[in-house]
Scaffold this active site. Structure first.
Site, short mmCIF file in Angstrom:
data_model
loop_
_atom_site.label_atom_id
_atom_site.label_comp_id
_atom_site.label_asym_id
_atom_site.label_seq_id
_atom_site.Cartn_x
_atom_site.Cartn_y
_atom_site.Cartn_z
N HIS A 332 0.54 -0.87 0.02
CA HIS A 332 -0.09 0.09 -0.14
C HIS A 332 0.83 0.88 0.33
O HIS A 332 0.65 2.10 0.26
CB HIS A 332 -1.20 0.31 1.31
CG HIS A 332 -2.26 0.80 1.59
ND1 HIS A 332 -2.43 2.09 2.24
CD2 HIS A 332 -3.25 0.96 0.24
CE1 HIS A 332 -3.58 2.76 1.62
NE2 HIS A 332 -4.42 1.32 0.53
N LYS A 334 3.31 4.20 -0.94
CA LYS A 334 2.60 5.28 -2.73
C LYS A 334 4.34 6.20 -2.54
O LYS A 334 4.13 7.46 -1.34
CB LYS A 334 1.57 5.59 -2.79
CG LYS A 334 0.18 5.08 -2.45
CD LYS A 334 0.09 5.47 -1.49
CE LYS A 334 -2.20 4.45 -1.00
NZ LYS A 334 -2.15 3.35 -1.85
N ASP A 339 16.41 10.99 -8.35
CA ASP A 339 17.40 12.41 -7.95
C ASP A 339 16.97 13.44 -9.00
O ASP A 339 16.04 13.54 -9.39
CB ASP A 339 18.59 11.73 -8.75
CG ASP A 339 18.98 11.56 -10.50
OD1 ASP A 339 19.09 12.79 -10.94
OD2 ASP A 339 18.13 10.99 -11.12
N HIS A 661 -9.73 9.97 0.96
CA HIS A 661 -8.74 8.78 0.95
C HIS A 661 -7.94 9.49 2.08
O HIS A 661 -6.93 8.47 1.85
CB HIS A 661 -8.43 8.46 -0.44
CG HIS A 661 -7.72 7.36 -0.92
ND1 HIS A 661 -6.49 7.14 -1.10
CD2 HIS A 661 -7.48 6.07 -0.54
CE1 HIS A 661 -5.86 6.00 -1.20
NE2 HIS A 661 -6.49 5.28 -1.04
N LYS A 663 -4.76 9.55 5.25
CA LYS A 663 -4.41 9.17 6.46
C LYS A 663 -3.71 10.29 6.73
O LYS A 663 -1.93 10.16 6.88
CB LYS A 663 -3.07 8.44 5.33
CG LYS A 663 -4.49 7.35 4.88
CD LYS A 663 -4.13 7.68 3.34
CE LYS A 663 -4.32 6.17 2.12
NZ LYS A 663 -6.37 6.33 2.46
N ASP A 668 -2.40 19.67 17.63
CA ASP A 668 -1.95 21.00 18.05
C ASP A 668 -1.60 22.05 16.89
O ASP A 668 -0.40 22.91 17.66
CB ASP A 668 -1.06 21.26 19.41
CG ASP A 668 -1.15 19.99 20.46
OD1 ASP A 668 -2.80 20.18 20.48
OD2 ASP A 668 -0.93 19.73 20.98
#
Length: 810
Positions: A332, A334, A339, A661, A663, A668
């Site tokens: 999973h 990604k 360079d 989608h 994550k 704070d």
């Protein structure tokens, strides 16, 4: 015996067992069948493979490696550093004998939580008992040591990040890196007319960055290496689509661009998850339509090395476990690693490494902007990229609504970028086949060694740490022995070595939090050990990660101290797929149980203080949706959806969810986690889906003496502007009652607009109340009139599945 809350860290050592006599007894009919199977296929005979586990009540929190052929006196000498947030009366040590089909119970030893709760070290030989709590044959004992540290003894508890000397999350594979630079991305693209005015410290304004444009530039300008991993990579998509921001060469697909770079001599390596279901004739798209085989075919015969990479189990699991891992779990991560030229060194030939990490796969359905249109881009940027997997038979020829896509990503520069590259190298070495990684040693005169891109005095500098969920089945170079694994910040299991640092990073960040937490995630379920036994046996679910429980315990601790604290959570309306399907309904059921567990904690804490407050003022859930009036000149489809379908109803009502989608978690306004990991067991386990995430902060923009006003604050405000369609002074302090009440009020109003029969204007913002009610005891109920999501026959509270195993949906 009374249960106590263990909230903190448990240090445990399992030394050895003395004087074992004979094997354990298999229980009942199933035991006889297993014995017969083993005899028939010739496994499980002869050698013993003893291991021990640690449970807090019924939650498994640790396990040793297997000791082979030491049937009388197995010696493990393994130590564990266990984060806990569990109600328990006993800490239970179980000894088992492993075999290819399952495991045989030898016995269990119990240490009452009473003995450790005060923090004293317990070091003793404990009697091993059978299922009836009688000593096993020969009176065997297990030697263990335990010490519990309450969460409030942690010097970072409730303190936030006190100074630039904060060392990062301990006991992890990758250390925190200084002197880094981070770019934060909301959605794949930001058009020029998205311009919220968000003041930052030092008289600056926040400037949104453009993810896919930056990835296009990074790939285009690479000279030596381009490394990509993805759950899905689709060669036919274009990265640059904004007609007002054209780029030279921007009209190519990513597949053609990668072929071109490879033909120029750049080493282009792709690791794409091999969806094992995609070989099934019945599932031409695979269950999840990842295009893995199309991508492999596209690059076949070119200079691009594209490896389809199954999620292989680490060696040594049982046959059943191995089948589960390879068919149920995914790769999973990604990432893109390239360079790049040196910043501000005109004409220099020297190169450095730059990496991208986050939630966005380079595939169809991902290109979107903060406007998340349903219908108005169907004749332009989404005409050839129409993504709508929530309706059967959806197609551009039948018209919208398409599924809008909200996501978050990051670019990492400085020493942290090399850590991302090392992760790729470990994975390629394990599953990539040929050893064709670029040997950086041979390019040391061109590519610099890991070094800061900013001075620590620079006000824009970042400290960043890389986290993963991965095991030795997916990454090479993990140490073999438990001692070496612990030394490297890894967790040793029964038969694998695991990096579980993403979960650790979330736990640490929640425990440090002072004022508020803002979460956006595709899933929100877990801490099943604390769910009510309402139609389920909680210990059978095994969604054991701590994040939901840590969040509710943080709120509880603040209520007890009379301090303010707020948690805001944004999730999708439902997980992508047909909303009434068994898997989607099962996940919604787990989500409901998770929310209920948290709200019960909050309400009990309020009652204990004599407060009758709305629990949504402490913990509040949202989803995103859009609704658009029809405009002249809009795309007119040639066909119509079938009558009386969700598709037809949504098209007529001109509304649909925006798929969350992301994550991400912000704490704070000073610390941020961005990655590929969902808040579910698959992502947080370490031995299930492979994941990667960054956690970082700007040492000059901490919320120590005054509110943090660096890039993370600007990013949150920009996200809120996207979701709420406005900026407001109260949003500057999400910990205030005024802020959470206002955001709840606006989202309630937007839900009413979204769900109403008629529509006169576009929705003014996208943030919708998650359509549930919270009863007086914390039970999650239907909102009056909303058993089903609008335009569907799918229950909002979900439905428990009687046939899908929890390991698949948690």
């Amino acid at each position: 015996m009374a249960q106590h809350l263990l909230h903190g860290t448990l240090h445990a050592t399992i030394y050895e067992v003395d004087a074992l006599h004979g094997g354990g007894v298999r229980q009942g009919f199933l035991g006889k069948i297993l014995a017969n199977v083993e005899e028939t296929i010739g496994v499980g005979k002869g050698e013993t493979q003893l291991y021990a586990t640690i449970d807090l009540q019924k939650a498994r929190v640790g396990r040793t490696r297997k000791i082979k052929n030491e049937p009388k006196n197995p010696k493990w000498y393994e130590s564990f550093h266990i984060y806990c947030a569990h109600l328990a009366s006993d800490i239970i040590f179980t000894v088992k004998d492993d075999n290819p089909i399952g495991a045989t119970l030898i016995g269990r030893a119990y240490i009452p939580v009473d003995q450790v709760i005060n923090g004293e070290e317990v070091d003793q030989w404990v009697e091993i008992l059978d299922n009836d709590r009688n000593p096993i044959q020969g009176g065997s004992k297990i030697h263990v040591k335990l010490q519990y540290f309450h969460v409030e003894e942690d010097r970072n508890w409730n303190m936030g990040i006190k100074s630039a000397k904060f060392p990062g999350v301990p006991y992890t594979f990758f250390s925190q890196r200084q002197g880094c630079k981070v770019s934060l991305y909301q959605d794949a693209h930001i058009p020029d007319n998205f311009v919220p005015r968000i003041p930052l410290a030092g008289g600056k304004n926040y400037e949104p960055q453009r993810c896919w444009e930056d990835i296009f530039d990074a790939i285009s300008n690479a000279k030596h290496l381009i490394y990509i991993t993805g759950w899905s990579v689709y060669a036919e998509i274009a990265l640059v689509r904004d007609s007002r921001r054209p780029k030279p060469g921007g009209d190519v697909t990513i597949g053609e661009l990668l072929k071109k770079k490879a033909s120029e001599g750049v080493r282009v390596l792709l690791l794409v998850w091999d969806d094992r279901t995609s070989v099934d004739v019945l599932k031409k798209d695979g269950l999840m339509a990842t295009h893995d085989e199309e991508t492999e075919n596209f690059f076949r015969g070119s200079d691009v090395h594209c490896i389809l990479c199954p999620r292989n189990p680490d060696d040594g699991g049982s046959i059943v476990q191995s089948l589960q891992i390879s068919t149920m779990f995914t790769h999973h991560q990604k990432i893109v690693v390239v360079d790049s030229e040196m910043p501000s060194r005109g004409g220099s030939e020297m190169r450095r490494i730059v990496s991208f990490v986050g939630g966005i796969d380079l595939c169809d359905g991902r290109y979107d902007t903060p406007f998340h249109s349903l219908f108005r881009t169907l004749d332009t940027v989404h005409h050839d990229d129409f993504h709508q997997p929530n309706f059967t038979g959806a197609a551009i020829t039948k018209g919208g609504p398409r599924e809008p896509w909200h996501d978050i990503h990051s670019r990492l520069e400085g020493p942290i970028a090399w850590d991302v590259m090392y992760n790729f190298e470990q994975r390629w070495s394990k599953q990539g086949g040929k050893d064709i990684l670029v040997k950086l040693r041979d390019l040391s005169d061109i590519i610099i060694t890991p070094s800061p891109v900013m001075f620590q005095e620079d006000h824009d500098v970042w400290n960043v740490q890389l986290f993963r969920s991965i095991d030795g089945g997916a990454a090479a170079g993990f140490p073999e022995s438990p001692e070496a694994a612990a030394e490297a910040g890894l967790v040793s299991g029964k038969d694998n070595i695991i990096d579980r640092s993403i979960q650790d990073a979330y736990i640490h960040a929640i425990r440090r939090a002072k004022d508020f937490i803002y979460v956006e995630n595709q899933y929100f379920l877990g801490s099943s050990f604390a769910w009510a036994a309402d139609g389920i046996t909680p210990e059978d679910i095994n969604a054991l990660h701590l994040i939901p429980k840590e969040l509710s315990l943080k709120i509880v601790s603040k209520i007890e101290k009379g301090e303010k604290f707020r948690v805001y959570v944004v999730v999708p309306m439902w997980p992508e797929g047909l909303p009434e399907s068994g898997s989607v309904q099962a996940i919604l059921d787990w989500q409901r149980r998770t929310m209920e567990m948290m709200y019960k904690d909050v309400i009990q804490a309020l009652r204990a203080q004599g407060l009758e407050e709305d629990p949504r003022n402490y913990l509040t859930f949202f989803c995103l949706g859009n609704r658009e009036v029809k405009k002249d000149g809009e795309y007119e489809p040639a066909e119509k959806p079938d009558p009386d379908t969700d598709y037809m109803r949504a098209q007529e009502a001109r509304r649909f969810m925006i798929y969350v989608h992301t994550k991400m978690m912000i704490v704070d306004d000073e610390y941020i986690i961005i990655g590929s990991a969902n808040i579910n067991q698959r992502s947080m386990d370490g031995a299930r889906d492979s994941e990667i995430a960054m956690g970082g902060y700007q040492p000059h923009h901490l919320s120590h003496r005054q509110p943090a006003r660096g890039q993370i604050h600007g990013f949150r405000m920009s996200l809120w502007y996207e979701h709420l369609g406005m900026l407001d002074e109260t949003f500057l302090d999400p910990s205030s009652l005024e802020c959470i009440e206002k955001v709840n009020r606006i989202s309630d109003k937007y839900w009413d607009f979204y769900s109403s029969e008629s529509l006169e204007h576009d929705l003014p913002g996208h943030l919708l109340r998650y359509p549930i009610g919270v009863a007086s005891e914390g039970d999650i109920t239907e909102l009056p009139g909303f058993e089903f999501f609008p335009d569907t026959k799918a229950r909002i509270l979900g439905t428990k599945s009687d046939y899908l195993p929890p390991i698949l949906t948690t």
